[in-house]
Design an enzyme around this catalytic site. Structure first.
Site, PDB file in Angstrom:
ATOM      1  N   GLY A  20      50.582  40.748  46.136  1.00  0.00           N
ATOM      2  CA  GLY A  20      49.442  41.013  46.002  1.00  0.00           C
ATOM      3  C   GLY A  20      48.478  42.552  46.132  1.00  0.00           C
ATOM      4  O   GLY A  20      49.543  43.557  46.273  1.00  0.00           O
ATOM      5  N   ASP A  21      47.575  42.665  45.915  1.00  0.00           N
ATOM      6  CA  ASP A  21      46.841  44.082  46.077  1.00  0.00           C
ATOM      7  C   ASP A  21      46.766  44.791  47.205  1.00  0.00           C
ATOM      8  O   ASP A  21      46.263  44.076  48.128  1.00  0.00           O
ATOM      9  CB  ASP A  21      45.766  44.179  45.081  1.00  0.00           C
ATOM     10  CG  ASP A  21      45.781  43.606  43.497  1.00  0.00           C
ATOM     11  OD1 ASP A  21      46.849  43.920  42.993  1.00  0.00           O
ATOM     12  OD2 ASP A  21      44.783  43.004  43.257  1.00  0.00           O
TER      13      ASP A  21
ATOM     14  N   GLN B  41      33.286  43.620  32.141  1.00  0.00           N
ATOM     15  CA  GLN B  41      34.732  42.915  32.513  1.00  0.00           C
ATOM     16  C   GLN B  41      35.921  43.622  31.919  1.00  0.00           C
ATOM     17  O   GLN B  41      36.954  43.776  32.916  1.00  0.00           O
ATOM     18  CB  GLN B  41      34.541  41.408  31.711  1.00  0.00           C
ATOM     19  CG  GLN B  41      35.990  40.663  32.074  1.00  0.00           C
ATOM     20  CD  GLN B  41      35.673  39.444  31.075  1.00  0.00           C
ATOM     21  OE1 GLN B  41      35.234  39.330  30.197  1.00  0.00           O
ATOM     22  NE2 GLN B  41      36.770  38.419  31.357  1.00  0.00           N
TER      23      GLN B  41
ATOM     24  N   GLN C 253      51.006  39.615  33.292  1.00  0.00           N
ATOM     25  CA  GLN C 253      49.709  40.187  33.466  1.00  0.00           C
ATOM     26  C   GLN C 253      49.048  40.098  32.295  1.00  0.00           C
ATOM     27  O   GLN C 253      49.730  40.123  30.970  1.00  0.00           O
ATOM     28  CB  GLN C 253      49.851  41.512  34.056  1.00  0.00           C
ATOM     29  CG  GLN C 253      48.302  42.106  33.820  1.00  0.00           C
ATOM     30  CD  GLN C 253      48.617  43.786  34.593  1.00  0.00           C
ATOM     31  OE1 GLN C 253      48.316  43.948  36.011  1.00  0.00           O
ATOM     32  NE2 GLN C 253      48.894  44.846  33.878  1.00  0.00           N
TER      33      GLN C 253
ATOM     34  N   THR D 170      44.070  30.829  42.279  1.00  0.00           N
ATOM     35  CA  THR D 170      44.088  32.127  42.951  1.00  0.00           C
ATOM     36  C   THR D 170      43.755  32.025  44.401  1.00  0.00           C
ATOM     37  O   THR D 170      43.220  31.058  44.869  1.00  0.00           O
ATOM     38  CB  THR D 170      43.429  33.128  42.231  1.00  0.00           C
ATOM     39  OG1 THR D 170      41.890  32.820  42.464  1.00  0.00           O
ATOM     40  CG2 THR D 170      43.450  33.221  40.479  1.00  0.00           C
TER      41      THR D 170
ATOM     42  N   HIS E 149      54.570  47.854  35.889  1.00  0.00           N
ATOM     43  CA  HIS E 149      53.623  47.621  36.808  1.00  0.00           C
ATOM     44  C   HIS E 149      52.961  49.045  37.070  1.00  0.00           C
ATOM     45  O   HIS E 149      53.508  50.070  37.079  1.00  0.00           O
ATOM     46  CB  HIS E 149      54.460  47.300  38.104  1.00  0.00           C
ATOM     47  CG  HIS E 149      53.559  46.874  39.239  1.00  0.00           C
ATOM     48  ND1 HIS E 149      52.855  47.821  40.075  1.00  0.00           N
ATOM     49  CD2 HIS E 149      53.111  45.624  39.655  1.00  0.00           C
ATOM     50  CE1 HIS E 149      52.186  47.244  40.958  1.00  0.00           C
ATOM     51  NE2 HIS E 149      52.363  46.005  40.930  1.00  0.00           N
TER      52      HIS E 149
ATOM     53  N   GLU F 101      44.382  29.148  34.596  1.00  0.00           N
ATOM     54  CA  GLU F 101      43.893  29.904  35.843  1.00  0.00           C
ATOM     55  C   GLU F 101      42.394  29.615  36.043  1.00  0.00           C
ATOM     56  O   GLU F 101      41.551  30.075  35.262  1.00  0.00           O
ATOM     57  CB  GLU F 101      44.520  31.256  35.785  1.00  0.00           C
ATOM     58  CG  GLU F 101      44.246  31.845  37.204  1.00  0.00           C
ATOM     59  CD  GLU F 101      44.514  33.191  37.291  1.00  0.00           C
ATOM     60  OE1 GLU F 101      45.681  33.678  37.311  1.00  0.00           O
ATOM     61  OE2 GLU F 101      43.529  33.967  37.374  1.00  0.00           O
TER      62      GLU F 101
ATOM     63  N   HIS G  37      48.585  29.896  44.345  1.00  0.00           N
ATOM     64  CA  HIS G  37      48.875  31.412  44.425  1.00  0.00           C
ATOM     65  C   HIS G  37      49.025  31.863  45.639  1.00  0.00           C
ATOM     66  O   HIS G  37      48.420  31.199  46.810  1.00  0.00           O
ATOM     67  CB  HIS G  37      47.920  32.446  43.863  1.00  0.00           C
ATOM     68  CG  HIS G  37      47.373  32.233  42.456  1.00  0.00           C
ATOM     69  ND1 HIS G  37      46.974  33.429  41.593  1.00  0.00           N
ATOM     70  CD2 HIS G  37      47.761  31.149  41.370  1.00  0.00           C
ATOM     71  CE1 HIS G  37      47.076  33.000  40.318  1.00  0.00           C
ATOM     72  NE2 HIS G  37      47.399  31.857  40.321  1.00  0.00           N
TER      73      HIS G  37
ATOM     74  N   ALA H 115      57.143  40.922  46.436  1.00  0.00           N
ATOM     75  CA  ALA H 115      57.338  39.775  46.331  1.00  0.00           C
ATOM     76  C   ALA H 115      58.604  39.063  46.144  1.00  0.00           C
ATOM     77  O   ALA H 115      58.584  37.678  46.705  1.00  0.00           O
ATOM     78  CB  ALA H 115      56.792  39.509  44.691  1.00  0.00           C
TER      79      ALA H 115
END
Length: 287
Positions: A108-109, A210, A174, A47, A147, A16, A77, A123
């Site tokens: 999506g967030d 991170q 994820q 993305t 989730h 990715e 994406h 989704a």
């Protein structure tokens, strides 16, 4: 080529990447791709930023270059929460023209900065819409630890079954740092009758900032040995980087031994780290 077909004859390695920031030249991503192509991934996904259709140009341009210049299958994406049906149709038409057959379909967030539009709530709604409007291979996201917005693991797997029944052809997880969550999730999926390929999403963590961001965004749990590693090396950037790479390799070796369908590596646009991991696992993928 539809990427779901690749799982029939090999373990899949995919990568990715994300488009450069709007203030950076888009050419910077091609230097990254020049280095990543030597890893011979089965596909590379690109993305899509938050906020709606204004972000699709970079995603489409890079996905098209991966497919048509580098000769690698590409995945675009497509998060739907900030898109209308007409915007999705416009994106689908662009993908068709570019010869791209694969879409990672996401909700999506939710963001306070970009109020959600009303055409797609989940989704699964987007997946059904894509299936009605094109012959695409659809990849869905899944969550080994559940989730973050789902009240239980049972509800989470039910929602995933709905997503697969809507037309999902394969799944990518994820990120996670404890493989036991993945194995338990894979068993729940099998019991629920979810029989599409499931790739394990692996992110090598190379600095403390991170991982703190990832935990905040995704709610993933950190095993004790990971926390110990981070505390040991957090003030030594080179050691932290190498320890993060080693941890990711250890995860992948165990996953391959447990017959995972494939590995999806979140590269964070860092070819060096991806190359180090590939050097350690390439013979295992081919075995």
């Amino acid at each position: 080529m539809k990427t779901s077909a690749i799982f029939k004859y090999k373990k899949v390695l995919s990568l990715e990447i994300f488009p450069p920031k709007r203030t950076a030249p888009i050419d910077t991503i091609y230097h990254t791709l020049d280095e990543l192509k030597g890893l011979n991934p089965e596909f590379i996904s690109v993305t899509y930023g938050a906020g709606g259709s204004e972000n699709n140009d970079a995603t489409l341009e890079i996905a098209s270059a991966i497919k048509n210049h580098y000769g690698i299958e590409s995945v675009a994406h497509l998060p739907c929460i900030n898109l209308t049906k007409s915007e999705v149709l416009f994106m689908l038409e662009g993908l068709k023209k570019a010869g791209i057959e694969n879409i990672l379909a996401l909700r999506g967030d939710v963001s306070s900065e970009f109020p959600p539009k009303q055409d797609f709530r989940y989704a699964s709604d987007l997946i059904s819409f894509i299936k009605q409007n094109g012959d695409f291979n659809i990849i869905g996201a899944c969550y080994p630890e559940g989730h973050s917005e789902c009240p239980s693991l049972i509800d989470d797997i039910r929602n995933l079954k709905t997503k697969v029944d809507a037309g999902t052809d394969q799944l990518i997880t994820q990120l996670f740092f404890d493989n036991s969550y993945f194995y338990a999730f894979r068993e729940r999926a099998s019991i629920a009758g979810i029989n599409v390929p499931i790739q394990a999403g692996i992110m090598p963590v190379v600095n403390k900032k991170q991982i703190e961001r990832m935990v905040s965004l995704c709610g993933v749990k950190l095993p004790k040995k990971f926390i110990t590693m981070m505390e040991k090396y957090e003030n030594n950037p080179v050691a932290m980087r190498d320890a993060g790479i080693a941890y990711a390799v250890d995860q992948i070796v165990d996953l391959i031994a447990q017959d995972v369908d494939g590995i999806h590596l979140y590269t964070m646009n860092n070819p060096y780290i991806a190359q180090r991991i590939y050097a350690a696992i390439s013979t295992l993928l081919a075995a």
